[in-house]
Design a protein around this motif. Sequence first.
Motif, short mmCIF file in Angstrom:
data_model
loop_
_atom_site.label_atom_id
_atom_site.label_comp_id
_atom_site.label_asym_id
_atom_site.label_seq_id
_atom_site.Cartn_x
_atom_site.Cartn_y
_atom_site.Cartn_z
N SER A 680 2.08 7.94 -1.89
CA SER A 680 3.62 7.50 -1.79
C SER A 680 4.12 6.82 -2.96
O SER A 680 3.37 6.53 -4.01
CB SER A 680 3.32 6.44 -0.53
N ASP A 681 5.17 6.94 -2.80
CA ASP A 681 6.09 5.87 -3.97
C ASP A 681 6.05 4.39 -4.02
O ASP A 681 6.50 3.53 -4.58
CB ASP A 681 7.42 6.48 -4.25
N GLN A 682 5.15 3.98 -2.54
CA GLN A 682 5.37 2.39 -2.36
C GLN A 682 4.18 2.07 -1.47
O GLN A 682 3.54 2.90 -0.81
CB GLN A 682 6.68 2.14 -1.49
N GLU A 683 3.71 0.74 -1.63
CA GLU A 683 2.53 0.25 -0.99
C GLU A 683 3.01 0.27 0.54
O GLU A 683 3.88 0.13 1.14
CB GLU A 683 2.68 -1.17 -1.30
N ARG A 684 1.70 0.63 1.31
CA ARG A 684 1.67 0.61 2.69
C ARG A 684 0.64 -0.42 3.31
O ARG A 684 -0.51 -0.53 2.61
CB ARG A 684 1.26 2.02 3.21
N SER A 687 -3.03 0.97 3.86
CA SER A 687 -3.82 1.66 2.67
C SER A 687 -4.83 0.80 1.98
O SER A 687 -4.67 -0.40 1.62
CB SER A 687 -2.57 2.15 1.52
N LEU A 690 -3.74 3.38 -3.04
CA LEU A 690 -2.30 4.06 -3.34
C LEU A 690 -2.43 4.88 -4.44
O LEU A 690 -2.61 4.52 -5.58
CB LEU A 690 -1.01 2.92 -3.63
N LYS A 692 0.23 6.48 -6.37
CA LYS A 692 1.53 6.54 -6.56
C LYS A 692 2.20 7.79 -7.09
O LYS A 692 2.50 7.88 -8.22
CB LYS A 692 2.08 5.29 -7.49
N GLN A 694 4.99 11.09 -6.30
CA GLN A 694 6.10 11.54 -5.51
C GLN A 694 5.67 12.90 -5.03
O GLN A 694 5.76 13.91 -5.81
CB GLN A 694 7.25 11.66 -6.27
#
Length: 742
Positions: A680-684, A687, A690, A692, A694
Amino acid sequence: MTTKTYINEWMQALQLEINYLKKFGGSRFIITNGRLLSNEESYNYYFDTAISLRIPVGSAIKLEWGAMNSKGKVLSSEGRGIILSLEKGFGDLIPDAFLLHDPWELLEHLIERLDEIKKNKQKRVRVKRLMNPSKDTKHPIEKIKSNVHELVLRSKYNPVTFVWGPPGTGKTYTLARTAANKYFQQKKVLILSHSNQAVDVLMSELTDFIKKKHRFREGDILRYGGNNGDALVNHHEITTGGLIEKQVPFLSQDRMRLLEERTNLKQDLANSFSKRDSDHVMELELQIGKLFEKIRKKEVQLVKDAFIVGATLAKAASDSAIYEQEYDVVILDEASMAYIPQAAFAAAIGKRVIICGDFKQLPPIASSRDPLVAKWLKEDVFHHAGVVDSINDGELHPQLFLLKEQRRMHPDISAFTNRYIYHSLVGDHQSVYKNRNQIVSQAPLKDHATVLVDTSFTGLHCLSDKTTNSRFNLLQLLMSFQLIHEAYLDGTKSIGYVTPYRAQANLMESLLEEIYRDECQKADIIAATVHRFQGSERDVMIFDTVDSAPQQRPGMLLTGKDSERLINVAITRTKGKFLHVSNRNFIEKHIFQGKTLRQLVDHQVRNKQSITTKEIGSWVQNQHSKLRWIHAIKLEAVFRDLNSARGSITISLPVGTNLSDEWKEQLLNKGKHLKVTVISDQERDFSDELLKVQFPFPFVMIDEKVLWLGLPLEGAIDIRPPYIAARLCSRNVCEYLLKQFI
C-alpha cells in the motif's frame, strides 16, 4: 547490386549478429551444485539443472559466477545434469552460476559457406537467380493438371520457384509429392527448413506417400540429424539411428550401453560424489567420443547413398556430408523464417531450388539492431527478391506459385484472415464446412467458431515483469485457463494457448504443470509464445493478447511492423474454435483502425462474435478444484481462508483503498502467529510489514499458496458489474507474484 556485394553484406551482417550475441549473451540458464571432475588441460565440472537443457555436445558456452566468468564447451547434456569443460577453474564447488549459450558458431559456419560461394562462379549464378528471379517462365502452362503437377513442371523448367503457402493450403502435401516425383525420376533431393519439426513433418508425409506407391527402398530416404520427434515415430527406418541400428547393430548397441552407463553414473553424481565416479565419467566421455567418430563415418556414407535427404539449415551449413554435395533439387520449407543468407546457401547447392513459405507469417529473428542486420537477417527472401512487391502492385510474380485453397480453419475463422491478411486471394475448401462442426459444437461457447472474450472493465491487471520487462496479466491468464478447462471437459483433446509475451506464456506453462498435469498427459495441451507455435495447429486455440490498463500503450508486438504477421499466426493455428481473450476497451482506445489487432476486434464485434464478463456465468460451467470464480460481494469464502491461514497473509490495497469494517475486523483479529504484509501507499493498523509500493489491483494471498484476485473489492479500479473474484490455489503463481515486490 552484384552477387559478390550481396555476399559481402551478408557476411558482414552475420558477423555483426555474432558480435552482438557474444557481447550480450543469449539464452541464460541457472545451474547449481557444480563439482569439479578433473582439471587436466581444462576444468571439467558437473552441474545440476532445473530442467533438461538441450544444448548440443560441443557447443560453445560461457559460465558466469558472481564477478567471474569463463568460456567453455558442453561435454554432455542429458536429463537434469550437464558436464562443462571450462577454460578457467573456480575451485572444487560452485553452488550456483549462470550458463550462457547462443549457437553463434552456427552463424560462423554459414559465413564459411558464403565465402566458398563467393569463390565459385556456378554457385554465384544460382544465388543471382534467387535474388533476381526472371520475369519469364519456361514451364509449359498448357500441360498443368494439378497443383502438384504445376510445381513439378515449374521446378523442372525454372531454376527458382517460389511457393506461397498460406496456412492450411496443403503446402506439406504438395511439397512431399513434388519431392517424391523427383525421386521416382532418380533425382537427388535435399529438403531443408529452419526447424527440426518442419523437416520431420515433411519427411513423414513424403515417406508415407512413397510407401503407398510401393516404391520405398531402405536407405534412399534419410532424415539426417535432429532428435526425431513425434512426426517420425512410425518412420524409424529413415533416420540415421534406425539405419545404423539395422545395418551396423554392434555400433548401436555399444552406443546404448555407454549412454545408459553414463546416465546411471550421472544420477549417482547428483546424489553423492567421489573421485572414482569423477574419473569414471571422464573415461566414459572418452569412449563415447571414439564411438561417435565411428558412427559419424557411417552417417556420412548414408548421406552419400540417399536420394532424398532431410535436415535443418543449421545442420546443412555446418556438416560437410551435406554441403559438399550437389543436388538436383533443393526444397527450402518455411523460408519466411530463414535468414536470406541461409536461403542463398540452399540455392547454391542445388541445380533447381523451391523456396516455400508464407511471408504473411513471422519473419526471421535476429538480436542486433544494426541496420545491416535488420536488412538481411530480419526480413525474408520473398521481400528481397521482389515477390512481395509484385503482390503489392496487384499481381503475382511469374515465378510465384500460390496455393489458394485452405482446408484447416472453420470458415468463420478464416473469413478474417482471407480478407484482411491475404487480400481475398485465398478461399475455403468445401470440406472445412462439415469437418469442423464437431469442434464448434463443443464447449466453451458452444456453436461458436470464433469468439472475442472481452475483459474490459475488470480492473488494472496488465503489468511488466520486474526482471524481464515482458508483460503479464493474471486476470486474462485465469480466464484463459478456464477456457482450456471447459474445452477439455467437453471432450476436446487438442488445445493450444498462445500469447505474444514470454512472461505470460511461462506463467501459463507453470500453472498447467502444477494444477493440470494429469490432463496435459491425457491430451495435447500446450502453452507457448506465438513465435514458438508457428508451424503447429490445434482444434481449439486461445489467443491471449495480455495488454490492458494500467499500461499506457499496447506493446510493439501487437502494433509494430511485424504485428500483422504475429496475429495471423495466432489465428491460423486453429482448426475449429478460436477464442480471443482481449480487452476491447483498451484496444479501441489505443490502437487505430488500420492495425490488424483493431481490425480483428472490430470484425468480431461487427459479426456478433464477442461476449463480455457480464456473461461469464453462462459459459463457466465447470469450476476447477484449484480455480473458482465467485461473486466478489460474497465474502464468506475469503474470510474462511483468512481464518485458516497458518503463516502469512499478504494483501494488496491500491491507492485510495478504504477497507470496510468487515475486512478490518478480520485482519485485526488474526492470530499472533500470523504475519500480515500490506502492499500500500500508506500505513495500516493491521499490518506487520508495509511494502510501500503503488500496485494497481487488489489481491489477498494466504500462506503463499492461495490467491484471491479481485478482493478486497474496495481496491478495484476501472471495474463494472458483475464484480467477480477468482480464488486460485497455486504456489507457482503466488511465488511469481511475490517476486514482483522483492
